[in-house]
Every structure is written in structure tokens, then in C-alpha cells.
Enzyme design. Structure first.
Site, PDB file in Angstrom:
ATOM      1  N   TYR A 203       8.336 -13.812  -7.797  1.00  0.00           N
ATOM      2  CA  TYR A 203       7.206 -12.894  -7.655  1.00  0.00           C
ATOM      3  C   TYR A 203       6.152 -13.478  -6.726  1.00  0.00           C
ATOM      4  O   TYR A 203       5.677 -12.813  -5.799  1.00  0.00           O
ATOM      5  CB  TYR A 203       6.624 -12.626  -9.041  1.00  0.00           C
ATOM      6  CG  TYR A 203       5.411 -11.720  -9.067  1.00  0.00           C
ATOM      7  CD1 TYR A 203       5.552 -10.344  -8.925  1.00  0.00           C
ATOM      8  CD2 TYR A 203       4.136 -12.244  -9.266  1.00  0.00           C
ATOM      9  CE1 TYR A 203       4.443  -9.511  -8.980  1.00  0.00           C
ATOM     10  CE2 TYR A 203       3.025 -11.423  -9.322  1.00  0.00           C
ATOM     11  CZ  TYR A 203       3.179 -10.061  -9.177  1.00  0.00           C
ATOM     12  OH  TYR A 203       2.086  -9.234  -9.229  1.00  0.00           O
TER      13      TYR A 203
ATOM     14  N   SER B 247      -1.432 -11.086  -5.084  1.00  0.00           N
ATOM     15  CA  SER B 247      -1.693 -11.656  -6.407  1.00  0.00           C
ATOM     16  C   SER B 247      -2.150 -13.100  -6.235  1.00  0.00           C
ATOM     17  O   SER B 247      -1.814 -13.744  -5.234  1.00  0.00           O
ATOM     18  CB  SER B 247      -0.409 -11.629  -7.252  1.00  0.00           C
ATOM     19  OG  SER B 247      -0.527 -12.467  -8.397  1.00  0.00           O
TER      20      SER B 247
ATOM     21  N   LYS C 262       4.515 -12.167  -3.039  1.00  0.00           N
ATOM     22  CA  LYS C 262       3.088 -11.902  -2.838  1.00  0.00           C
ATOM     23  C   LYS C 262       2.531 -12.728  -1.676  1.00  0.00           C
ATOM     24  O   LYS C 262       1.699 -12.239  -0.902  1.00  0.00           O
ATOM     25  CB  LYS C 262       2.316 -12.166  -4.127  1.00  0.00           C
ATOM     26  CG  LYS C 262       2.679 -11.212  -5.256  1.00  0.00           C
ATOM     27  CD  LYS C 262       2.455  -9.755  -4.851  1.00  0.00           C
ATOM     28  CE  LYS C 262       2.744  -8.774  -5.959  1.00  0.00           C
ATOM     29  NZ  LYS C 262       2.463  -7.381  -5.578  1.00  0.00           N
TER      30      LYS C 262
ATOM     31  N   ILE D  27      -3.991  -0.605 -12.244  1.00  0.00           N
ATOM     32  CA  ILE D  27      -4.776  -0.802 -11.031  1.00  0.00           C
ATOM     33  C   ILE D  27      -4.566   0.343 -10.045  1.00  0.00           C
ATOM     34  O   ILE D  27      -5.517   0.843  -9.439  1.00  0.00           O
ATOM     35  CB  ILE D  27      -4.419  -2.156 -10.381  1.00  0.00           C
ATOM     36  CG1 ILE D  27      -4.918  -3.317 -11.254  1.00  0.00           C
ATOM     37  CG2 ILE D  27      -5.003  -2.260  -8.976  1.00  0.00           C
ATOM     38  CD1 ILE D  27      -4.429  -4.682 -10.800  1.00  0.00           C
TER      39      ILE D  27
ATOM     40  N   ASP E 186      10.948   6.100  -5.882  1.00  0.00           N
ATOM     41  CA  ASP E 186      11.137   4.652  -5.826  1.00  0.00           C
ATOM     42  C   ASP E 186      10.737   4.124  -4.453  1.00  0.00           C
ATOM     43  O   ASP E 186      11.335   4.486  -3.433  1.00  0.00           O
ATOM     44  CB  ASP E 186      12.608   4.336  -6.109  1.00  0.00           C
ATOM     45  CG  ASP E 186      12.900   2.853  -6.210  1.00  0.00           C
ATOM     46  OD1 ASP E 186      12.035   2.028  -5.872  1.00  0.00           O
ATOM     47  OD2 ASP E 186      14.028   2.506  -6.636  1.00  0.00           O
TER      48      ASP E 186
END
Length: 257
Positions: A160, A147, A164, A22, A67
Site C-alpha cells: 500500500y 497517504s 502511495k 473522505i 470499478d
């Protein structure tokens, strides 16, 4: 007749995690529409290869590996964008990691890493970019990568999904401080998307074609087109919003398990 200028004429964009998938699609599309792009990836080989592909297609792009959980590096990226192209007007915090794990067995080290990259990286990139935009006094656009898992529960993705959802709240919260500066801040929340990583699972496309109302997972270009709109002049009065791009999956939410 006066020639029509590109949509992102005189814009400078920074896109993190853009060596492939993406992020690369976003960087490529912004360059196609006239932006000069600083392209970041943790992997130096991926960053260089991606930037070269954009250059060979006629775009302006400079790679910078590093990073995004390193706050000093985030500032260095902003400084490098200004050094290379003279300013910074668009910052896309795309970099993120997914560390699956059962809640009962999830380890502190895994949680810390997900938080550092996804939340810390997004927060401090936004800070560094917004400081630069404030100094320039010409506005700008920030775009965060969320997400559907920030909206709908998904097995083994508690950590996760938490990051998000936090990213979307960050986009909403920053409206208060950034709107007076003419800086928009939004998030996009992709659902299942066919990328180099997800397609390592040979059943991925078939599974998500069955589960997605539109009959297929997203392509990276589906996500990139939404990103282009939100950082473009066409979206100058849109801020604090999160756009779900999932072919209708979150309306029905069938699990792949």
C-alpha cells in the site's frame, strides 16, 4: 451590489471512491461550493445514497457506480461527466484499497489488486481527465489521494505504501506535461482519519488521539477542506505538490503497534 459567485462556480468535478468517508466529504464540500459533481463508488447503493444526500442538501450531484481499475470505465466516467454537466474541470482520484499483509506471506493476487486500483486507477483517470481538459482549453485541476504511509514505513503496509509513494511521484511527474495546458496536479496524504471503516475498530480514536501531536485523528472534513483548496482558484499556482494532513504524526511517527 453584485452577488458573490460560489468558489467553484461553473466547475464540474469527478470524485472516485466517494460513497462514504473522505471521498464523500470531498464530493459534498465541492458541491456546497458550487461545483456540479459526478460521484463514483464501486458500490452502487453507496454511490446512489451519497449523491442523494448531496442533492437533498441543495447540491448538484450525479452517481455512477463502477470499478476504477477498469480503464474503459474511467473513460466512461469522464464522458458521463461531460454528458451530464457539459465539461470536466476537476478530477479527484480518491478511490483506493488497503490490503494489509506480512511481507513474507504477501500474495501476488493481493499486490496486483492494490496496484490496479491505487496506481492504475489513478494514472488512467488522470489521463482520461487531462485529455478532456486539453480538448476544452480552459485548464483544470487533478488531485490524487496519497497517504502518510507513502512517507513513513508502517507495519504490514509495504504494498500500500509503495503505491502511495508512486502516486505522489506521478503528481510531480505530470507537472511537465500538464502545466502548459493550465492543469494543476497535486496530492494529499492523510494520516489517521476517523471514517466509517476505521471506526469499526472501537479503539481507533483513542489510540490515534494518543499518538497524534494535535491530540486527535483527522476528521473527513479536515481532509476535504485541504482538497477544496487545492482544486480551487486559490491554488492556481500550486502544482506537483503533496500535502500531508496528519496532525503532526509524521514528524514524530510513533507506531500504534
Amino acid at each position: 451590489m453584485t452577488p458573490t459567485l460560489p468558489l467553484l462556480h461553473n466547475q464540474v468535478a469527478l470524485v472516485t471512491g466517494a460513497g462514504q468517508g473522505i471521498g464523500f466529504a470531498i464530493a459534498r464540500l465541492l458541491a456546497q461550493h458550487g461545483a456540479s459533481v459526478l460521484l463514483n463508488d464501486l458500490d452502487e447503493t453507496l454511490a446512489t445514497r451519497a449523491a442523494t444526500a448531496i442533492q437533498q442538501a441543495g447540491g448538484t450531484c450525479h452517481p455512477l457506480a463502477g470499478d476504477v481499475s477498469d480503464v474503459a470505465f474511467l473513460q466512461h466516467m469522464v464522458d458521463e461527466a461531460v454528458r451530464q454537466f457539459g465539461s470536466l474541470t476537476i478530477a479527484v482520484a480518491n478511490a483506493g484499497i488497503t490490503l494489509f499483509g506480512n511481507f513474507f506471506a504477501y500474495q501476488p493476487e493481493a499486490l496486483d489488486r492494490v496496484m490496479q486500483v491505487n496506481l492504475r486507477g489513478t494514472f488512467f483517470l488522470a489521463q482520461a481527465a487531462a485529455r478532456q481538459m486539453r480538448q476544452q482549453q480552459r485548464g483544470g485541476s487533478l488531485l490524487f489521494m496519497s497517504s502518510v504511509t507513502g512517507h513513513q514505513a508502517h507495519e504490514n503496509l509495504a504494498a500500500y505504501g509503495m503505491t502511495k509513494a508512486g502516486i505522489e511521484m506521478l503528481a510531480k511527474s505530470l507537472v511537465v506535461e500538464l502545466s502548459p495546458l493550465g492543469i494543476t496536479v497535486n496530492a494529499i496524504a492523510p494520516g489517521a482519519t476517523a471514517t466509517e471503516r476505521t471506526l469499526e475498530d472501537a479503539t481507533y480514536e483513542q489510540t490515534w488521539a494518543r499518538l497524534t501531536p494535535m491530540g486527535r485523528p483527522a476528521t473527513v472534513d479536515d481532509i476535504a477542506q485541504a482538497a477544496l483548496f487545492l482544486v480551487s482558484p486559490h491554488a492556481r499556482h500550486i502544482t506537483g505538490q503533496s500535502l500531508v494532513i496528519d496532525g503532526g504524526w509524521s514528524s514524530v511517527s510513533p507506531s500504534p503497534y
